[in-house]
Design an enzyme around this catalytic site. Structure first.
Site, PDB file in Angstrom:
ATOM      1  CE  LYS A 111     -28.859 -22.535  16.277  1.00  0.00           C
ATOM      2  NZ  LYS A 111     -29.371 -23.201  15.113  1.00  0.00           N
ATOM      3  CB  ALA A 128     -23.619 -17.837  11.434  1.00  0.00           C
ATOM      4  NE  ARG A 133     -22.180 -25.447  12.665  1.00  0.00           N
ATOM      5  CZ  ARG A 133     -22.987 -24.477  13.082  1.00  0.00           C
ATOM      6  NH1 ARG A 133     -23.660 -24.622  14.206  1.00  0.00           N
ATOM      7  NH2 ARG A 133     -23.140 -23.383  12.391  1.00  0.00           N
ATOM      8  NE  ARG A 171      -4.765 -10.144   2.787  1.00  0.00           N
ATOM      9  CZ  ARG A 171      -4.454  -9.006   3.414  1.00  0.00           C
ATOM     10  NH1 ARG A 171      -5.417  -8.204   3.822  1.00  0.00           N
ATOM     11  NH2 ARG A 171      -3.224  -8.664   3.604  1.00  0.00           N
ATOM     12  CB  THR A 230     -10.430  -6.772  -2.517  1.00  0.00           C
ATOM     13  OG1 THR A 230     -10.821  -6.791  -1.128  1.00  0.00           O
ATOM     14  CG2 THR A 230     -11.634  -6.340  -3.334  1.00  0.00           C
ATOM     15  CB  ILE A 231     -10.716 -11.502   0.598  1.00  0.00           C
ATOM     16  CG1 ILE A 231     -10.392 -10.575   1.762  1.00  0.00           C
ATOM     17  CG2 ILE A 231      -9.496 -12.252   0.122  1.00  0.00           C
ATOM     18  CD1 ILE A 231     -10.109 -11.317   3.066  1.00  0.00           C
ATOM     19  CG  ASP A 232     -12.492  -6.650   2.261  1.00  0.00           C
ATOM     20  OD1 ASP A 232     -12.299  -7.709   2.875  1.00  0.00           O
ATOM     21  OD2 ASP A 232     -11.933  -5.582   2.552  1.00  0.00           O
ATOM     22  NE  ARG A 234      -3.180  -2.376   3.110  1.00  0.00           N
ATOM     23  CZ  ARG A 234      -4.258  -3.042   2.685  1.00  0.00           C
ATOM     24  NH1 ARG A 234      -4.967  -2.592   1.692  1.00  0.00           N
ATOM     25  NH2 ARG A 234      -4.599  -4.186   3.265  1.00  0.00           N
TER      26      ARG A 234
HETATM   27  O1  F6P Z   1      -8.895  -5.004   2.171  1.00  0.00           O
HETATM   28  C1  F6P Z   1      -8.890  -6.361   2.471  1.00  0.00           C
HETATM   29  C2  F6P Z   1      -8.632  -6.626   3.892  1.00  0.00           C
HETATM   30  O2  F6P Z   1      -8.504  -7.992   3.945  1.00  0.00           O
HETATM   31  C3  F6P Z   1      -9.658  -6.122   4.925  1.00  0.00           C
HETATM   32  O3  F6P Z   1     -10.789  -6.917   5.058  1.00  0.00           O
HETATM   33  C4  F6P Z   1      -8.820  -6.099   6.174  1.00  0.00           C
HETATM   34  O4  F6P Z   1      -9.349  -5.233   7.111  1.00  0.00           O
HETATM   35  C5  F6P Z   1      -7.532  -5.602   5.640  1.00  0.00           C
HETATM   36  O5  F6P Z   1      -7.423  -6.069   4.331  1.00  0.00           O
HETATM   37  C6  F6P Z   1      -6.322  -6.020   6.436  1.00  0.00           C
HETATM   38  O6  F6P Z   1      -5.209  -5.460   5.840  1.00  0.00           O
HETATM   39  P1  F6P Z   1      -3.711  -5.693   6.305  1.00  0.00           P
HETATM   40  O7  F6P Z   1      -3.296  -7.026   5.818  1.00  0.00           O
HETATM   41  O8  F6P Z   1      -2.942  -4.601   5.670  1.00  0.00           O
HETATM   42  O9  F6P Z   1      -3.728  -5.634   7.798  1.00  0.00           O
END
Ligand code: F6P
Length: 327
Positions: A218, A191, A159, A260, A130-132, A76
């Site tokens: 539950k 969940a 679980r 990730r 991005t995983i988000d 970054r």
């Molecule tokens: O932007 C993707 C992400 O995985 C977010 O969900 C998470 O908050 C962030 O990256 C974490 O980033 P870093 O690896 O820089 O801590």
């Protein structure tokens, strides 16, 4: 008429995501297929400023389709946010005769790509990595499906032990600003409730959901907490519940960067391959300053400005279904 492109640079930036390698492979091989040189830029925009650039060919990207992370590494870059930094980056591209860029990443990556493209009149195409899954202009981002599968796998495991001890578990998932992972993986892993950032009010029905679970006998209860939610961090949420119901034994698990890593799923490999080829073909067709995604199974192009401005919308229908099924 658009200037002919002979040499293309590719980089990954921001948080890495499974499938980025599949996208790099697709960009390199499709570029070569159309007779273009492709250069890998290492460590994202920072590497562009520092001239970490190497020509790649079909063989340089062998054996990476199934690998998580990014062979180009990521960063970054604060320096790329400055005009000075971007100027250095452009000079490095010029020196190597690179006349277009493919950038793979999230919102910050697209923002950098937009400024760069406008300032130096260079074609830049963006792939959502991005995983988000929080980017507009695509149904799914590269890495999201893989991350959800990791979460589901972990929750399944948790679980087992939750059930053995009749415990309540709070599990934190990633999603600084969005609940895509929380909601999808929460639904897929059964969940009881998901707390996520898009909620405008603090998540008041958490207690009633927990009570409902208890009154329905539950014996394990899984609460997924997205990291950027408005109720507080996972420790605060768990403490609030413990104070109210000291008889419920609860545990906390933070999945963190596990989400990730690992091999990309089939879905992510296919998505990354389609988008990588589309980026090259888009550049050849004269496209620039756009993010490419897949909407309703068709390629979709969104200007960087639009992709950055609008946020992907969480499908609240998933939450409704989750609540019906969490009885
Ligand atoms: O932007 C993707 C992400 O995985 C977010 O969900 C998470 O908050 C962030 O990256 C974490 O980033 P870093 O690896 O820089 O801590």
């Amino acid at each position: 008429m658009a200037k002919e492109i002979n040499s293309i640079g590719v980089l990954t930036s921001g948080g890495d995501a499974p499938g980025m390698n599949a996208a790099i492979r697709a960009v390199v091989r499709a570029g070569n297929h159309y007779g273009k040189k492709v250069h890998g830029i290492y460590e994202g925009y920072q590497g562009l400023i520092e001239n970490q650039i190497l020509e790649l060919n079909a063989r340089s990207v062998k054996g990476i389709l199934n690998r998580g992370g990014t062979i180009l590494k990521s960063s970054r870059s604060e320096e790329f946010k400055t005009t000075e930094g971007r100027k250095k980056a452009f000079q490095n591209l010029q020196a190597r005769g690179i006349d277009a860029l493919v950038v793979i990443g999230g919102n910050g990556t697209f923002t950098g790509g937009m400024y760069f493209s406008e300032e130096f009149d260079i074609p830049v195409m963006g792939l959502p990595g991005t995983i988000d899954n929080d980017l507009a202009g695509t149904d799914f981002t590269i890495g999201f499906d893989s991350a959800c599968n990791v979460v589901v796998d972990c929750v399944d495991k948790i679980r087992d032990t939750a059930e053995s001890h009749n415990r309540l578990f709070f599990i934190e998932v990633m999603g600084r600003d969005s609940g895509f992972i929380g909601l999808r993986a929460g639904l897929a892993s059964g969940a009881l409730d998901v707390v996520f950032p898009e909620e405008t009010q603090p998540h008041e029905d958490l207690i009633s959901e927990l009570e409902r679970g208890a009154s329905n006998n539950k014996t394990n209860r899984i609460i997924i907490v997205s990291e950027g939610n408005k109720m507080g961090n996972i420790y605060e949420i768990a403490e609030m519940v413990r104070e109210r119901y000291p008889q419920w034994e609860s545990k906390i698990t933070i999945l963190g960067h596990l989400q990730r890593g690992g091999a990309p799923t089939c879905t992510d490999r296919v998505l990354a391959s389609r988008l990588g080829v589309a980026a090259i073909e888009g550049l050849i067709d004269g496209r620039r300053g756009e993010a490419i995604g897949i909407v309703d199974n068709k390629l979709a192009y969104t200007s960087f400005a639009e992709a950055i401005r609008s946020k992907a919308k969480l499908d609240m229908e998933l939450n409704r279904i989750l609540k019906i099924l969490a009885s």
